[in-house]
Write an enzyme that holds these catalytic residues in place. Sequence first.
Site, PDB file in Angstrom:
ATOM      1  N   LYS A   1       0.842  -1.194   0.000  1.00 20.15           N
ATOM      2  CA  LYS A   1       0.000   0.000   0.000  1.00 20.15           C
ATOM      3  C   LYS A   1       0.883   1.252   0.000  1.00 20.15           C
ATOM      4  CE  LYS A   1      -4.185  -1.719   0.124  1.00 20.15           C
ATOM      5  NZ  LYS A   1      -5.227  -1.382  -0.868  1.00 20.15           N
TER       6      LYS A   1
ATOM      7  N   GLU B   1      -1.188  -0.471  -9.039  1.00 19.99           N
ATOM      8  CA  GLU B   1      -2.640  -0.604  -9.004  1.00 19.99           C
ATOM      9  C   GLU B   1      -3.301   0.743  -8.700  1.00 19.99           C
ATOM     10  OE1 GLU B   1      -5.853  -2.981  -6.210  1.00 19.99           O
ATOM     11  OE2 GLU B   1      -3.970  -3.977  -6.756  1.00 19.99           O
TER      12      GLU B   1
ATOM     13  N   LYS C   1     -13.106  -7.794  -8.001  1.00 20.54           N
ATOM     14  CA  LYS C   1     -13.560  -8.255  -6.692  1.00 20.54           C
ATOM     15  C   LYS C   1     -15.000  -8.715  -6.836  1.00 20.54           C
ATOM     16  CE  LYS C   1     -10.371  -5.190  -4.265  1.00 20.54           C
ATOM     17  NZ  LYS C   1     -10.180  -4.023  -3.386  1.00 20.54           N
TER      18      LYS C   1
END
Length: 335
Positions: free
Chosen positions: A115, A172, A224
């Site tokens: 992250k 991402e 997802k």
Amino acid sequence: MSGQRPASGPATVEEVLEGLRVVTLPLGIRFRGVTEREVALVRGPVGWGEFAPFVEYGPQESARWLDAALEAAWQGWPEPVRGEVPVNATVPAVPAADVPAVLARYDGCTTAKVKVAERGQGERDDIDRVAAVRDVMGAHARIRVDANGGWSLTQAADILAALAPFDLEYAEQPCADVRDLARLRIDLAHQGVDVPVAADESIRKAEDPLEVARLRAADVIVVKVAPLGGVACALDVVAECGLPAVVSSAIDSTVGLRAGVALAAALPDLDHACGLGTGALLTADVTTEPLVPVSGALPVREVRVDEMLLDRHASPAPRQEWWRERVRAAWAARR
């Protein structure tokens, strides 16, 4: 679950609420600003489904999460084409010194998602964190970064150029806007920066997830199950986009992770490790056999929910009612 699907799901929302259970699961490390995850589970004739949209999501967005839960509990999923799914380690926006302890939670993973672009942190924090991951995992590991749309176009180009020496698998959602993703791919190519771009929010939060492919805004798509309305809908999105897909999760319990595994196991091609190892971040779950990485993968298997664990981690009565009302609102908003 098999590929056999009943003709329809529940007839009324009361049928859904009849088996609703709400639990609060603690995290071993702060992730996305939270230290616990509250999820609602529904039980149907096929099994359990998870309804857990983040608290800030309204009824319209939550309706797709409810569709995914009802698919799991009432319909089932396609037959798998593989028996296990490779997964990545997930490294929250922790200080570089904490990276070894985080990675130790993930048995055998050779890919890590890191992250970045955390609010209140800067470029140096991101570089140090990625450097620490590379140092721990070695030269042959795959490292991807996830900005959750937190950079401007200019910031993304500059910071990814600084991170490129760490040999990133991809970045991402570096920018929030899908048009900026398309521009970023061109800018990086002009700079000679070899960092592929992956789209996540531009797929799962978009009214038109296929816009990513039309605009050539990504090299990879992240899908997802819950935000796309279920495994079947997600498979359609992947097929229509025509891009390599990575299946990811949203801090799910093992029930939610099982749906992600079903999607990853049904994809015709799976070239990247999937972001389904987040069960390793939980310190409690709803099953005595949680889906956590073993030798870098998750098996394709059924999940047995434990009633004692449901009772042990049951959310307080006001939260139970809050989730019941949320299910009603999402049901009313379903298309």
